[in-house]
Enzyme design. Structure first.
Site, mmCIF file in Angstrom:
data_model
loop_
_atom_site.group_PDB
_atom_site.id
_atom_site.type_symbol
_atom_site.label_atom_id
_atom_site.label_comp_id
_atom_site.label_asym_id
_atom_site.label_seq_id
_atom_site.Cartn_x
_atom_site.Cartn_y
_atom_site.Cartn_z
ATOM 1 N N HIS A 73 -9.782 2.389 -0.282
ATOM 2 C CA HIS A 73 -8.339 2.144 -0.256
ATOM 3 C C HIS A 73 -7.918 1.607 -1.617
ATOM 4 C CE1 HIS A 73 -4.376 1.251 0.774
ATOM 5 N NE2 HIS A 73 -4.533 0.714 1.978
ATOM 6 N N HIS A 130 -2.645 8.368 5.813
ATOM 7 C CA HIS A 130 -2.990 7.089 5.179
ATOM 8 C C HIS A 130 -4.436 6.739 5.563
ATOM 9 C CE1 HIS A 130 -2.083 3.360 3.195
ATOM 10 N NE2 HIS A 130 -2.262 2.620 4.269
ATOM 11 N N CYS A 146 0.799 -1.225 0.000
ATOM 12 C CA CYS A 146 0.000 0.000 0.000
ATOM 13 C C CYS A 146 0.833 1.277 0.000
ATOM 14 C CB CYS A 146 -0.944 -0.007 1.201
ATOM 15 S SG CYS A 146 -1.988 -1.475 1.209
#
Lengths: 363, 395
Positions: free
Chosen positions: B325, B292, B159
């Site tokens: 996400h 994030h 990620c």
């Protein structure tokens, strides 16, 4: 500022460690083993070059290895070997970066993860297999096991993965981000990759890989890992060679920079689709090719760097297995020839015009 | 070509492009961000027999060509917008050495599911999906589509991939390896990831709530975002003014756990410190932080504490409540939003946040608000303990 190779760790079909690679470079390729595949409803066995990671137990307690899959074990073993080769206490893990190249990633775990939920239902997917199916799982395992808290990066650019990784590792050192970088490549010969190889290329039938014969398919699929410990050059510190330059690009008909290198180590690996690229680019050069020792794998160019480092250290060229079959006008360096030159270019070419060039220099 | 050390020089950002469930293109995406529009819903393109239909942020009005993977097709869309924004057409690109650096997770995976299903069933499936995968390396696809001849690199750092791609691209410019780089991230919605995050029990069965006390996990999203980075000499030759500048990049590993962040955010703190030092700015200089903020209990607790500790009083937000996400593309689209919000001097509300978490000292933005300052930070945390941070500034 120069970047040097302080240690080398390799594991492949020839065995593990730089000494075994050096022996293989002098003695020739290791034997193939069979990889059992289910093709349709039949069981087939294709010859492959496999790597044994059992020696990892010399570095890591068996208990800590329980959850490590083959992909991560390959990377971890090569990393430990590179650090051991550089000597004890060479590295401060807080100032150690990790760059890993992989052509295809953790295909074994990815396939197992798929198999579990395809067979038993989506709710039966394994979280462990999912996490370990990521390409970056090997680099993460290295950082966790070695407590390496510097930058950590995984790149996947198929056959150009190695040149991408070395480019980044070198840049980190030039920028002063870290003191050392463990930079390497790995790919595993999983059941999935074996099956894909068989379906795309058929059964490897050639008795020997002859990668400089560019009009025939002689590749043997393989797995392995090759890592180097890179540092900025320091007075008094042992090193194999420098990494003088890295260049990679392509896709639009560009050409690699030309360097006055004294030897071109080609990553040709007996695949028919990239062979002609090498014949065109390496014509009239003094060349060597060692892929028959470690087989056809995207990690191959990292082994080439290790071989170049040994040539520069010992001042002698190794013979190219199958080099007598070279079918383009190049001079294939002979075994034992003295090497007094200052640079060796390790060249990777792809069928679509891409290139990777890693120049190893005499320190 | 020789690499040289020019670590601290800012790199011009001359083009931005993005596509996600928030919108096609940057203007539409920014409008959605400030409107707080979000429509997570159970996936329409993915089937699953999971008992829970976890909502996702799916791009509804986009179908990729048959011979392209969704990830690459989305990457191309964003790259086209960014290059157009930069004023770089094919003729201009042909005269430059242009690299491509793309973060992804899904876009580099061998083993297409239907292909594997047929293999396991004892059939010999057609190899077309495998060949398509091999042809669809995201960096290669963009390089080939626009005739780019510089380095191509696909970063697969889970990620954090999109943020790392920007950092690597910036170093290429600083080292003189390229005149320009198309850098960013791309990931299409993927069933393996959908099932995988569910198996880890970090997917929320409701719209995600980053930093909220009642957060239960993430919602997956899909899309791509690209930035065009350019050397100053190239900008000057073209008479092109930078939209923003990439001022700094830092990354560090937790060396702690395969999926959980270090409880003290050790790697994140180090990455932030490195990025700020490279940018030559102090934490108090920041206008805001684009966090994030996945909505998972662990990530947001660790990240929220680090933000409160390192950036007291600096506004922060997560945009994942509006995009989901996007995995390897997350860091890239968040960098694009960071640059665009800096231009505007405003940040949106952190979508999904309602109830403060007593374990997180500060709260994210509750409503759209003006921000002061010309520098902001965007950060990513990834499986394996990888942390990556970029500092972006107005020109």
């Amino acid at each position: 500022m120069r970047i040097v190779v302080r240690g080398i760790g390799v594991v492949g079909a020839f065995g593990c460690g730089i000494a075994r690679l050096s022996e293989a470079l002098q003695q020739g390729p290791a034997g193939r083993v069979g990889l059992a595949l289910t093709v349709g409803r039949e069981l087939r066995e294709i010859p492959v070059l496999r790597a044994d990671t059992t020696p990892l137990e010399a570095f890591v307690p068996a208990r800590s290895l329980r959850r490590l899959d083959h992909y991560s074990r390959l990377a971890l073993l090569a990393s430990h070997l590179a650090l051991a080769d550089a000597g004890p206490d060479t590295v401060n893990p807080d100032r150690l970066g990790v760059v890993v190249a992989t052509g295809h990633g953790a295909t074994g775990n990815a396939f197992t993860h798929l198999r579990m939920f395809l067979r038993d239902g989506d709710a039966c997917a394994s979280p462990t297999h999912f996490a370990n199916s990521l390409h970056s799982s090997a680099a993460s395992s290295i950082s966790m096991m070695l407590r390496a808290t510097g930058p950590n990066l995984t790149v996947s650019q198929l056959d150009l993965s190695v040149s991408c990784a070395v480019l980044t590792a070198r840049q980190w050192l030039l920028e002063g981000r870290v003191e050392h970088v463990l930079c390497g490549a790995l790919d595993e010969m999983s059941e999935l990759m074996g099956y894909l190889w068989y379906r795309q290329r058929g059964m490897p039938t050639s008795p020997a890989m002859t990668p400089l014969r560019t009009n025939a398919e002689t590749a043997v699929p393989a797995e392995g890992a090759a890592f180097v410990l890179l540092s900025r050059d320091e007075r008094g510190a042992e090193a194999y060679c420098t990494i003088e330059n890295v260049d990679t690009g392509g896709a639009a008909g560009s050409r690699p920079c030309s360097h006055p290198s004294d030897l071109l180590v080609l990553a040709a690996d007996g695949r028919l689709d990239s062979g002609p690229q090498y014949a065109a680019r390496a014509a009239h050069a003094r060349v060597a090719c060692y892929s028959p020792l470690y087989g056809s794998t995207p990690a191959g160019p990292a082994f080439d760097v290790a071989a170049a480092a040994l040539i520069l250290r010992h001042g002698r060229v190794f013979g190219s297995p199958g080099g007598e079959a070279c079918d383009f006008p190049a001079t294939v360096a002979r075994a034992g020839e003295p090497f007094g030159g200052s640079a060796i270019d390790c060249l990777t070419l792809t069928p679509d015009g891409g290139y990777g060039l890693i120049t190893a220099g005499r320190r | 070509m020789r690499l040289v050390l020019h670590r601290d020089s800012p790199v011009a950002i001359t083009g931005l492009g993005c596509v996600s469930a928030a919108g096609h293109g940057l203007p539409a995406s920014m409008a959605a961000l400030f409107a707080g529009t979000r429509r997570p819903a159970p996936p329409t393109r993915l089937r699953s027999d999971l008992p829970t239909r976890f909502p996702v942020f799916e791009i509804a009005d986009f179908e990729q060509p048959v011979d392209e993977l969704r990830t690459s097709a989305l990457g191309l869309l964003a790259a086209r917008e960014a290059l157009t924004d930069a004023g770089l057409d094919r003729d201009a690109l042909a005269s430059l050495r242009v690299g491509v650096c793309i973060g992804t997770t899904v876009g580099a995976v061998m083993g297409e599911e239907n292909f594997c299903r047929m293999c396991l069933a004892g059939l010999d499936p057609d190899l077309a999906p495998v060949r398509r995968t091999l042809r669809n390396n995201p960096a290669d696809v963009i390089a080939l589509a626009f005739g780019l001849n510089g380095p191509r690199q696909t970063i697969v750092n889970a990620c954090a991939s999109g943020t790392d791609a920007l950092g690597v691209a910036g170093s290429w410019i600083r080292a003189g390896l390229c005149d320009a780089v198309v850098a960013g991230g791309a990931d299409g919605l993927d069933r393996v990831a959908y099932i995988g995050f569910a198996s880890l029990m970090i997917a929320d069965d409701e719209p995600c709530k980053p930093f909220d006390a009642n957060r239960k996990g993430l919602n997956l999203g899909e899309g791509a975002a690209m930035l065009v980075l350019e050397s100053d000499p190239t900008c000057r030759r073209r008479g092109k003014r930078a939209r923003s500048r990439l001022l700094g990049y830092g990354s560090a590993a937790d060396a702690y756990h395969p999926t959980a962040p270090h409880p003290d955010g050790a790697g994140l703190r180090r990455a932030i410190g490195e990025a700020l030092a490279a940018a030559g700015v102090r934490s108090s200089d920041l206008a805001f932080v684009n966090a994030h903020g996945t909505g998972t209990p662990d990530n947001d607790r660790v990240e929220g504490r680090v933000l409160a500790d390192v950036f007291p009083g600096v506004p922060y937000l997560s945009t994942k409540g509006l995009t989901g996400h996007m995995l390897g593309a997350a860091g890239a689209i968040e960098a694009v939003f960071t640059a665009a919000c800096l231009e505007l001097g405003r940040v949106p509300a952190s979508a999904g946040f309602e109830t403060p978490d007593p374990e997180i000292p500060n709260v994210p933005t509750r409503e759209a608000q003006p921000v002061s300052g010309s520098v902001a930070l965007s950060q990513s945390l990834a499986f394996g303990g990888n942390n990556a941070v970029v500092v972006i500034g107005n020109p």
